[in-house]
Scaffold this motif. Structure first.
Motif, mmCIF file in Angstrom:
data_model
loop_
_atom_site.group_PDB
_atom_site.id
_atom_site.type_symbol
_atom_site.label_atom_id
_atom_site.label_comp_id
_atom_site.label_asym_id
_atom_site.label_seq_id
_atom_site.Cartn_x
_atom_site.Cartn_y
_atom_site.Cartn_z
ATOM 1 N N ASN A 226 0.872 -1.167 0.000
ATOM 2 C CA ASN A 226 0.000 0.000 0.000
ATOM 3 C C ASN A 226 0.913 1.222 0.000
ATOM 4 N N ILE A 227 0.819 2.019 -1.067
ATOM 5 C CA ILE A 227 1.653 3.214 -1.187
ATOM 6 C C ILE A 227 0.741 4.387 -1.512
ATOM 7 N N ALA A 228 0.840 5.446 -0.723
ATOM 8 C CA ALA A 228 0.037 6.656 -0.934
ATOM 9 C C ALA A 228 -1.452 6.303 -0.997
ATOM 10 N N ASN A 229 -1.872 5.422 -0.112
ATOM 11 C CA ASN A 229 -3.269 4.971 -0.043
ATOM 12 C C ASN A 229 -3.753 4.339 -1.334
ATOM 13 N N ALA A 230 -2.855 3.692 -2.043
ATOM 14 C CA ALA A 230 -3.206 2.987 -3.278
ATOM 15 C C ALA A 230 -2.472 1.650 -3.300
ATOM 16 N N LYS B 21 7.740 3.732 -0.438
ATOM 17 C CA LYS B 21 6.685 3.881 0.569
ATOM 18 C C LYS B 21 6.536 5.321 1.051
ATOM 19 N N SER B 22 7.583 6.134 0.885
ATOM 20 C CA SER B 22 7.511 7.540 1.301
ATOM 21 C C SER B 22 6.767 8.405 0.274
ATOM 22 N N PHE B 23 6.479 7.832 -0.869
ATOM 23 C CA PHE B 23 5.851 8.531 -1.992
ATOM 24 C C PHE B 23 4.474 9.070 -1.601
ATOM 25 N N ASN B 24 4.221 10.306 -2.033
ATOM 26 C CA ASN B 24 2.914 10.916 -1.840
ATOM 27 C C ASN B 24 2.577 11.702 -3.098
ATOM 28 N N TYR B 25 1.338 11.588 -3.530
ATOM 29 C CA TYR B 25 0.908 12.274 -4.743
ATOM 30 C C TYR B 25 -0.432 12.941 -4.489
ATOM 31 N N GLY B 26 -0.473 14.242 -4.744
ATOM 32 C CA GLY B 26 -1.714 14.986 -4.634
ATOM 33 C C GLY B 26 -1.867 15.890 -5.833
ATOM 34 N N GLN B 27 -3.004 15.814 -6.464
ATOM 35 C CA GLN B 27 -3.284 16.692 -7.604
ATOM 36 C C GLN B 27 -3.226 18.126 -7.116
ATOM 37 N N GLY B 28 -2.667 18.970 -7.956
ATOM 38 C CA GLY B 28 -2.650 20.347 -7.501
ATOM 39 C C GLY B 28 -2.062 21.301 -8.436
ATOM 40 N N LYS C 257 -2.433 5.975 -9.218
ATOM 41 C CA LYS C 257 -3.081 6.919 -8.308
ATOM 42 C C LYS C 257 -3.750 7.983 -9.159
ATOM 43 N N ASN C 258 -5.028 8.191 -8.912
ATOM 44 C CA ASN C 258 -5.836 9.092 -9.727
ATOM 45 C C ASN C 258 -5.709 8.641 -11.178
ATOM 46 N N SER C 259 -5.254 9.461 -12.069
ATOM 47 C CA SER C 259 -5.135 9.043 -13.472
ATOM 48 C C SER C 259 -3.681 8.809 -13.879
ATOM 49 N N CYS C 260 -2.813 8.553 -12.905
ATOM 50 C CA CYS C 260 -1.387 8.381 -13.196
ATOM 51 C C CYS C 260 -0.888 6.988 -12.813
#
Length: 172
Positions: A108-112, A165-172, A137-140
């Protein structure tokens, strides 16, 4: 004679990395890219001793490790895909031969959901060990990879997994 052997190894490694990056880009085109759109607003933690290198635009980020191994993060953003993580991982191995999956597990990485794979393979007759973490994650789609022409030390495997595991992705 030893210098010639080292020079040949360097040429083989350079050839492999060029082929590997081409395969990563081919993966993006296989899943519907009509021009590579990268993710933005991405964050992660990198071990202090990893040295960032120029990826020549072939990946989002690239790092050289103490052992000479290379770590890359490549993103491709399109419309949402239904392609499985297993299929996306197999796409990364196009052109490789004598593929042997050593280990594969869900993470599980970045809630995905993500798929971690440890693979032995050959490219142009040269043996390599490969670590992949693939997630959507999202469309990526995000491909984390560690490529080594020799056995990967356990501490580098651990660092690679912590990096992913430290990866985080947020649209913005």
């Amino acid at each position: 004679m030893q210098l010639r052997s080292i020079q040949q190894s360097v040429r083989n490694l350079s050839l492999f990395f060029a082929l590997f990056i081409s395969l990563l880009l081919a993966n993006c085109s296989l899943i519907g890219s009509s021009g590579l759109k990268r993710a933005s607003n991405v964050s992660f933690s990198v071990p202090a001793h990893w040295i960032e290198t120029d990826s020549n635009g072939e990946s989002d980020r690239a790092f050289k490790l103490e052992s000479g191994s290379t770590v890359t993060l490549t993103s491709s953003c399109q419309n949402a895909r239904k392609t499985s993580l297993e299929s996306l991982t197999k796409d990364l191995l196009l052109g490789a031969r004598k593929i042997k999956i050593i280990k594969q597990q869900k993470l599980n990485i970045a809630n995905a959901e993500a798929l971690y794979s440890h693979v032995n393979a050959t490219v142009e007759g040269q043996a390599f060990q490969l670590l992949f973490v693939v997630t959507k994650k999202n469309s990526c789609v995000f491909d984390f990879s560690l490529v080594s022409p020799k056995s990967i030390p356990q501490h580098e495997i651990s660092e690679f997994l912590e990096f992913a595991k430290s990866f985080n992705y947020g649209q913005g």
